[in-house]
Design a protein around this motif. Sequence first.
Motif, mmCIF file in Angstrom:
data_model
loop_
_atom_site.group_PDB
_atom_site.id
_atom_site.type_symbol
_atom_site.label_atom_id
_atom_site.label_comp_id
_atom_site.label_asym_id
_atom_site.label_seq_id
_atom_site.Cartn_x
_atom_site.Cartn_y
_atom_site.Cartn_z
ATOM 1 N N GLU A 78 0.808 -1.139 -0.109
ATOM 2 C CA GLU A 78 0.094 0.125 0.008
ATOM 3 C C GLU A 78 0.858 1.119 -0.090
ATOM 4 O O GLU A 78 0.555 2.128 -0.701
ATOM 5 N N VAL A 79 2.011 1.357 0.746
ATOM 6 C CA VAL A 79 2.947 2.432 0.775
ATOM 7 C C VAL A 79 3.310 2.567 -0.624
ATOM 8 O O VAL A 79 3.705 3.925 -1.108
ATOM 9 N N VAL A 80 3.949 1.637 -1.279
ATOM 10 C CA VAL A 80 4.310 1.855 -2.520
ATOM 11 C C VAL A 80 3.479 2.260 -3.646
ATOM 12 O O VAL A 80 3.742 2.938 -4.554
ATOM 13 N N LEU A 81 2.202 1.711 -3.497
ATOM 14 C CA LEU A 81 1.110 2.098 -4.346
ATOM 15 C C LEU A 81 0.758 3.472 -4.104
ATOM 16 O O LEU A 81 0.540 4.063 -5.200
ATOM 17 N N SER A 82 1.024 4.102 -3.099
ATOM 18 C CA SER A 82 0.503 5.332 -2.667
ATOM 19 C C SER A 82 1.496 6.336 -3.567
ATOM 20 O O SER A 82 1.046 7.822 -3.780
ATOM 21 N N ARG A 133 3.195 -5.012 7.637
ATOM 22 C CA ARG A 133 2.959 -3.535 8.136
ATOM 23 C C ARG A 133 4.305 -3.029 7.911
ATOM 24 O O ARG A 133 5.539 -3.375 8.559
ATOM 25 N N ILE A 134 4.375 -1.635 7.632
ATOM 26 C CA ILE A 134 5.283 -0.796 7.179
ATOM 27 C C ILE A 134 6.161 -0.594 8.690
ATOM 28 O O ILE A 134 7.479 -0.554 8.655
ATOM 29 N N GLY A 135 5.299 -0.502 9.567
ATOM 30 C CA GLY A 135 6.073 -0.276 10.806
ATOM 31 C C GLY A 135 6.789 -1.524 11.597
ATOM 32 O O GLY A 135 7.575 -1.032 12.468
ATOM 33 N N ALA A 136 6.530 -2.585 11.045
ATOM 34 C CA ALA A 136 7.368 -3.860 11.405
ATOM 35 C C ALA A 136 8.453 -4.061 11.013
ATOM 36 O O ALA A 136 9.318 -4.886 11.488
ATOM 37 N N LEU A 137 8.982 -3.211 10.095
ATOM 38 C CA LEU A 137 10.208 -3.431 9.240
ATOM 39 C C LEU A 137 11.275 -2.954 9.892
ATOM 40 O O LEU A 137 11.327 -1.778 10.712
ATOM 41 N N SER A 138 12.489 -3.086 9.730
ATOM 42 C CA SER A 138 13.951 -2.709 10.032
ATOM 43 C C SER A 138 14.073 -1.444 9.239
ATOM 44 O O SER A 138 13.446 -1.101 8.082
ATOM 45 N N GLY A 139 15.103 -0.629 9.698
ATOM 46 C CA GLY A 139 15.338 0.848 9.077
ATOM 47 C C GLY A 139 15.777 0.660 7.638
ATOM 48 O O GLY A 139 15.105 1.269 6.712
ATOM 49 N N GLY A 140 16.571 -0.286 7.486
ATOM 50 C CA GLY A 140 17.004 -0.543 6.044
ATOM 51 C C GLY A 140 15.742 -0.931 5.021
ATOM 52 O O GLY A 140 15.556 -0.677 4.044
ATOM 53 N N GLN A 141 14.901 -1.958 5.755
ATOM 54 C CA GLN A 141 13.744 -2.322 4.859
ATOM 55 C C GLN A 141 12.758 -1.097 4.532
ATOM 56 O O GLN A 141 12.412 -1.104 3.510
ATOM 57 N N GLN A 142 12.346 -0.343 5.732
ATOM 58 C CA GLN A 142 11.904 0.771 5.350
ATOM 59 C C GLN A 142 12.341 1.704 4.091
ATOM 60 O O GLN A 142 11.536 2.192 3.385
ATOM 61 N N GLN A 143 13.654 1.902 4.348
ATOM 62 C CA GLN A 143 14.027 2.940 3.339
ATOM 63 C C GLN A 143 14.119 2.287 1.905
ATOM 64 O O GLN A 143 13.659 3.227 0.827
ATOM 65 N N ARG A 144 14.292 0.889 1.801
ATOM 66 C CA ARG A 144 13.943 0.414 0.600
ATOM 67 C C ARG A 144 12.375 0.421 0.025
ATOM 68 O O ARG A 144 11.878 0.799 -1.178
ATOM 69 N N VAL A 145 11.461 0.477 1.019
ATOM 70 C CA VAL A 145 10.188 0.541 0.656
ATOM 71 C C VAL A 145 9.989 2.103 0.371
ATOM 72 O O VAL A 145 9.394 2.352 -1.067
ATOM 73 N N PHE A 146 10.491 3.010 0.843
ATOM 74 C CA PHE A 146 10.398 4.289 0.324
ATOM 75 C C PHE A 146 10.884 4.741 -0.900
ATOM 76 O O PHE A 146 10.353 5.320 -1.746
ATOM 77 N N LEU A 147 12.146 4.127 -1.164
ATOM 78 C CA LEU A 147 12.851 4.247 -2.513
ATOM 79 C C LEU A 147 11.815 3.451 -3.672
ATOM 80 O O LEU A 147 11.765 4.280 -4.640
ATOM 81 N N ALA A 148 11.209 2.328 -3.204
ATOM 82 C CA ALA A 148 10.315 1.768 -4.247
ATOM 83 C C ALA A 148 9.393 2.886 -4.575
ATOM 84 O O ALA A 148 8.691 2.844 -5.839
ATOM 85 N N ARG A 149 8.813 3.449 -3.518
ATOM 86 C CA ARG A 149 7.324 4.211 -3.629
ATOM 87 C C ARG A 149 7.847 5.521 -4.498
ATOM 88 O O ARG A 149 7.271 5.807 -5.419
ATOM 89 N N ALA A 150 9.188 5.966 -4.172
ATOM 90 C CA ALA A 150 9.772 7.134 -4.987
ATOM 91 C C ALA A 150 9.896 6.747 -6.478
ATOM 92 O O ALA A 150 9.874 7.669 -7.466
ATOM 93 N N LEU A 151 10.309 5.532 -6.861
ATOM 94 C CA LEU A 151 10.628 5.124 -8.165
ATOM 95 C C LEU A 151 9.506 4.635 -9.016
ATOM 96 O O LEU A 151 9.613 4.446 -10.272
ATOM 97 N N ILE A 152 8.456 4.423 -8.525
ATOM 98 C CA ILE A 152 7.487 3.637 -9.006
ATOM 99 C C ILE A 152 6.929 4.416 -10.466
ATOM 100 O O ILE A 152 6.387 4.007 -11.581
ATOM 101 N N ASN A 153 6.926 5.780 -10.489
ATOM 102 C CA ASN A 153 6.600 6.605 -11.814
ATOM 103 C C ASN A 153 7.747 7.096 -12.681
ATOM 104 O O ASN A 153 7.866 7.769 -13.639
#
Length: 256
Positions: free
Chosen positions: A108-112, A148-168
């Motif tokens: 859901e975070v990546v889709l956003s 859930r995004i809050g259950a991830l480690s810091g490194g995993q969260q950063q990869r999620v946020f980067l995936a979200r930023a790259l999706i377009n």
Amino acid sequence: MNTAEAAAPVLCHREIIALDRVGFSFGSQQVMNNVSFTAHERDFIGLIGSNGAGKTTLLRMIVGLLKPQQGEIRLFGTPIERFKDWHLIGYVPQRNQFNPLFPATVREVVLSGMYGRRKLLKRVSKEDAARADDALRTLHIENLADKRIGALSGGQQQRVFLARALINNPKLLILDEPMSGIDTETQQNFFHLLRHMHQHHNITFLMVSHDMEMVRSYLGEQPKESCGKLTFHVRHSHDLEDCAETDLLHTLRKEG
């Protein structure tokens, strides 16, 4: 070089961000004053400054979350108040701006990241879902999609946020302390990915970092420009070492 080649524009010199005497204050506290800088296509800019120098404030103005109180900001040649093409910009904010209790899954975070080009309440299309899954595979986090995004480690969260930023497939990627709070090995892997994108894709980077050693190792010891407490270290990739495919996600997964 023939006449047509000589007349062709040098695309990698196109203006991406222009700051013209930008200033901002919180109440009576002036955060920055008279900041001017131009970022060109395929630049990698490291923005360095002490605490309180206005680094995050400047990024938030560039992505439209704050309005400059003095001066002008232009994005892709357009004054920011008239800029509409926000899908061209990917933004990875500081992790401490994220609420770890936010009830969203990784998918859901990546889709956003696609909400800039469609209504929030519009049903997710098969194309959008496939694009999100592609982004998850690219950053090697497909196994975390339903967590859930809050259950991830810091490194995993950063990869999620980067995936979200790259999706377009953004043309400008803005990162605010992307390696803060993650272990050294993860930092190195993350920065290696950023270097690859810079060297092989038509993308411009603006990154805030406290890790001066890592920034200077790639961008050089001497800043290109200084404005008050802010310094801009710049490396330009003009050799067009492009990958065979233009889709950033497919190419990164293929080469990763």
